[in-house]
Enzyme design. Structure first.
Site, PDB file in Angstrom:
ATOM      1  CG  ASP A   1       7.887   4.534  -1.999  1.00 39.92           C
ATOM      2  OD1 ASP A   1       7.598   5.518  -1.286  1.00 39.92           O
ATOM      3  OD2 ASP A   1       8.377   3.505  -1.536  1.00 39.92           O
TER       4      ASP A   1
ATOM      5  CD  GLU B   1       4.903  -3.445   1.523  1.00 37.64           C
ATOM      6  OE1 GLU B   1       5.438  -2.329   1.520  1.00 37.64           O
ATOM      7  OE2 GLU B   1       5.500  -4.485   1.189  1.00 37.64           O
TER       8      GLU B   1
END
Length: 820
Positions: free
Chosen positions: A555, A787
């Site tokens: 990302d 995460e």
């Protein structure tokens, strides 16, 4: 208890590019759709007038027929345009059609907890399934609220599977304030049961009477529902509103399982509040049953198919018999976990508990989805409004998911990491999942990177993020698993029958794997030989500090400041080496090393050429590997007043470029800098390996007490926001998937002869201990796997219940890495 029914119908994205192949034929019309005029030899107007009326009429009919024929062809072409390549399936036999995925295997996986987005849900692996689920009433901000969909706003203290074998058993604990719910799932295939067998659900409710509110300590209101997605009517049981032992709640018929019925056995003191209407509309395809009782509360719900008169089958799935079966399954799970991962005496019981829960949540998060992906078409001058999106073919997907509340759907690059763990637990489930993913490939070799299939998956995704772009890829991490399988076969880790099945799978999968490789090799290649770059970056953005590279999976990890075709991305180059080397190894294993095999061997050799790698990506001054591209460090975000679409001024963060970019190596040390190490491309005796070890172990760059941070503290973009609304994601926090790959490389170098062997071992040991200690500590403090983890204090960040690749902590505990 009461019954009621109603009838119901049922991470960021890259930008599209204009260079997709094969879409010019969507509105293709023949340019020669006119009938040719008839011209005979030496004919003239005078001579035509002398032809008989019958002949003239015949010519007229002929001309009209020809004209009508071409008009019909023209109209038909408009009505049925040629199918665009992007939605044309790959022209090869599907992997899921292999005999190994039929018969007993398919039936054994028919029913399951395949609805990861809800706290507890059951469905079958079929597009239009009979589905079941649980809801209950909890309290949020002093108000009653229904619990059903997994979501953080419910503020559950913890929830997740403590045991799950991926097939016929699972046990889950959910803590809602001071009320604890336990859900157990068990499948049974007995004589007389129909396809897929029977299943049972046990629901237990307990409380902490010291802390629980007076209202909650007295009663619990649960709602169990059944819904037939195909619209078949469900029948309300005759005694469903007057519960006693083995009451029939509902019944029905389906073509897949035949006759079925739902029964209830409960141990609870009933209460009479919040009752539903005790009615059922005619032909309803959904029934909701309220179960209200005083805490402690226990109920067994049994789904029985096939021959329904066998009461002993129902009794065996309730009460003491069910208790015994669940206890046996719990022990079986613990025993198999120890056999598979052999954690031994090194780790304490608290760490082993976390390891079991991590695996259970990965397996319990496996879902089944069916639907059509939405695909972006490239811009065309003849495109009409609404023509920019087209539906993929209807497809099914059986897959693990990264996170039940945040990402309860399939992600392509996540799945490779998931399967590194799953294949070691159940090779057949692993191959089944990989087969489903490869069957999603289109004729060009492209696989949509995020699978949003069906209403439940779609409900968790904002509309603007649904569309997939066929010019954008995703790291081909499935090759990590396939390489593992090849290496394990060489090490004789599989029984003869398993080896044969893997061989059959590889044989049929190879053409698709080859198509996937060729898609990357043609669409993501760079200008220089053996260079690649991720397509889909926005080169016109004025709001991003550094344009994101979503297709890379990393990302906002910093790349060249100005995206261009001159870029060379180090990570995809290493992924391509993995893919080429894996394809060559598969052909070698299948004893089919023909010209194609030599081609892949040559490609892998080229991409592993150490001198060429260093010429293209190594910076001697930094002693590190970098991307290459059109770059300047002098970029910043500053507040500016801009005019909005409606003409009103708005204060926004706008990107400012203070220096002209030049082609150069991009000086950001982080995970990408370590990809040659991860792929083991650095010779054990090279001084560059020492430099890599320096970067890893230096606290000013990547080292922390909790794992390796994603971006060095020395980077100009370290922990900086990418836009006003995008906090740093891959710009500092610790990620388990990359740490696992780095650990795997360190483990490899610690066993290879060379001057840095002992140092690699010391760094490996410290990093492994830090990762295990931090994940275990966070789990016991918060009740969740996360995460990512904060690089300063080690605290869990991002999505919680992130039991996708964070579950790799199990392999780290077990020291299970690639063995070749």
């Amino acid at each position: 208890m009461a019954g009621s029914s109603t009838r119901s119908s049922t991470r960021s994205r890259g930008k599209p590019s204009a260079d997709a192949v094969g879409d010019e034929s969507v509105h293709r019309v023949s340019t020669n759709a006119r009938p040719r005029s008839y011209r005979g030899r030496d004919q003239s107007l005078i001579r035509i007038t002398n032809v008989s009326s019958k002949v003239f009429l015949g010519f007229g009919i002929l001309f009209s027929s020809i004209a009508l024929f071409f008009i019909f062809r023209l109209v038909n072409t408009n009505e049925e345009p040629e199918k665009p390549r992007v939605i044309t399936p790959f022209p090869a036999p599907k992997l899921m059609e292999l005999p190994m995925f039929q018969g007993e295997h398919k039936e054994s996986l028919y029913w399951g907890t395949y609805r990861p987005n809800v706290y507890f849900g059951i469905r079958a692996r079929t597009p239009q399934s009979l589905i079941a689920g649980l809801m209950w009433i909890g309290i949020t901000n002093g108000r009653y609220a229904m619990r059903h969909i997994c979501q953080d706003s419910d503020e559950l203290r913890t929830y997740g599977w403590t045991e799950h074998n991926g097939r016929d058993y699972g046990h889950q604990i959910l803590v809602d304030q001071d009320m604890t719910l336990k859900t157990s799932f068990l499948k049974s295939k007995e004589h007389g049961s129909s396809y897929g067998g029977d299943w049972a659900v046990r629901i237990e409710v307990e409380n902490d009477e010291v802390n629980l509110s007076e209202e909650m300590s007295k009663t619990v209101h649960l709602f169990f529902y059944m819904d037939d997605e195909s619209g078949n009517a469900l029948n309300l049981g005759s005694r469903a509103t007057d519960v006693d032992d083995e009451s029939i709640l509902a019944s029905g018929y389906r073509s897949d399982v035949g006759n079925w019925q739902l029964l209830l056995s409960t141990e609870a003191r009933k209460v009479g509040r919040l009752q539903l209407s005790d009615t059922s509309e005619g032909s309803s395809n959904i029934l909701v049953f309220q179960l209200s009782g005083r805490i402690p509360f226990k109920a067994d719900i049994i789904f029985q198919s096939g021959t329904l008169a066998q009461k002993e089958r129902a009794i065996s799935l309730a009460g003491a018999s069910l208790t015994n079966k669940l206890s046996e399954k719990q022990k079986d799970y613990a025993d198999k976990f120890e056999r598979c991962f052999n954690l031994g005496d090194e780790l304490d019981s608290g760490s082993v508990t976390v390891g079991k829960a991590a695996l259970a949540n990965l397996l319990g998060g496996i879902g089944y989805f069916y639907g059509q992906s939405q695909i972006a078409l490239p811009n065309r001058p003849d495109k009409k409004h609404g023509d920019d999106v087209i539906s993929y073919w209807p497809a099914e997907l059986y897959t693990a998911v990264p996170s039940r509340p945040f990402f309860p759907r399939g992600f392509l690059w996540d799945e490779g990491f998931h399967q590194l763990l799953i294949w070691r637990w159940d090779i057949h489930i692993c191959l089944d999942i990989i087969g489903h993913w490869l069957d999603l490939m289109n004729i060009d070799g492209w696989i949509p990177r995020e699978q949003i299939l069906g209403a439940e998956a779609l409900s968790k995704v904002p509309e603007e993020f649904v569309t997939q772009h066929p010019t954008n890829g995703n790291p081909p991490t499935l090759f990590l698993v396939l390489r593992d399988l090849i290496c394990s076969i060489k090490a004789k880790k599989f029984a003869a029958g398993e080896r044969k099945e893997i061989s059959i799978f590889f044989d049929q999968a190879f053409v698709r794997l080859e198509g996937w490789f060729k898609w990357f090799n043609t669409t993501q290649s760079g200008k220089a030989v053996s260079s690649y770059f991720w397509h889909g970056r926005d080169n016109k953005t004025i709001r991003e500090l550094n344009p994101k590279t979503l297709s890379s999976g990393l990302d906002d990890y910093p790349r060249a400041s100005h995206p261009s075709e001159d870029e060379r991305h180090l990570d995809i180059r290493c992924w391509m080496h993995l893919a080429a080397d894996c394809l060559h190894s598969i052909l070698e294993f299948l004893e089919k090393e023909n010209e194609h095999g030599k081609e892949y061997r040559s490609t892998a050799k080229l991409l592993s050429d150490f001198q060429l790698l260093n010429e293209m990506h190594f910076d001697d001054a930094y002693g590190a590997y970098f991307d290459y591209g059109n770059h300047t460090e002098n970029v910043r975000l500053s507040w500016q007043v801009v005019e909005t679409v409606n003409g009103h001024p708005s204060r926004e963060l706008i990107r400012e470029v203070l220096e002209k970019p030049v082609l150069r190596l991009v000086p950001h040390v982080g995970y990408v800098s370590l990809f040659p190490l991860m792929e083991r491309l650095i010779p054990p005796g090279s001084w560059i390996l020492e430099k890599q070890l320096d970067l890893i172990s230096n606290r000013s760059t990547l080292w922390t007490n909790f794992g390796l941070r994603s971006l060095s503290k020395t980077s100009s973009i370290y922990m900086k926001r990418n836009t006003e609304h995008d906090p740093p994601y891959w710009r500092g926090p610790i990620w388990m998937n990359m740490n696992y790959r780095i650990l795997s490389a360190l483990h490899y170098y610690s066993r290879e002869d060379g001057p840095y062997r002992q140092r690699a071992k010391a760094i490996y040991d410290d990093l492994r201990n830090n990762l295990i200690r931090n994940v275990v500590k966070n789990y016991h403090q918060t009740g969740y796997l996360w995460e990512q983890y904060d690089q300063q204090k080690g605290k869990g960040k991002g999505a919680r219940v992130f039991t996708g690749w964070t579950s790799l902590v199990v392999l780290i505990m077990a020291e299970k890495y690639n063995e070749c």
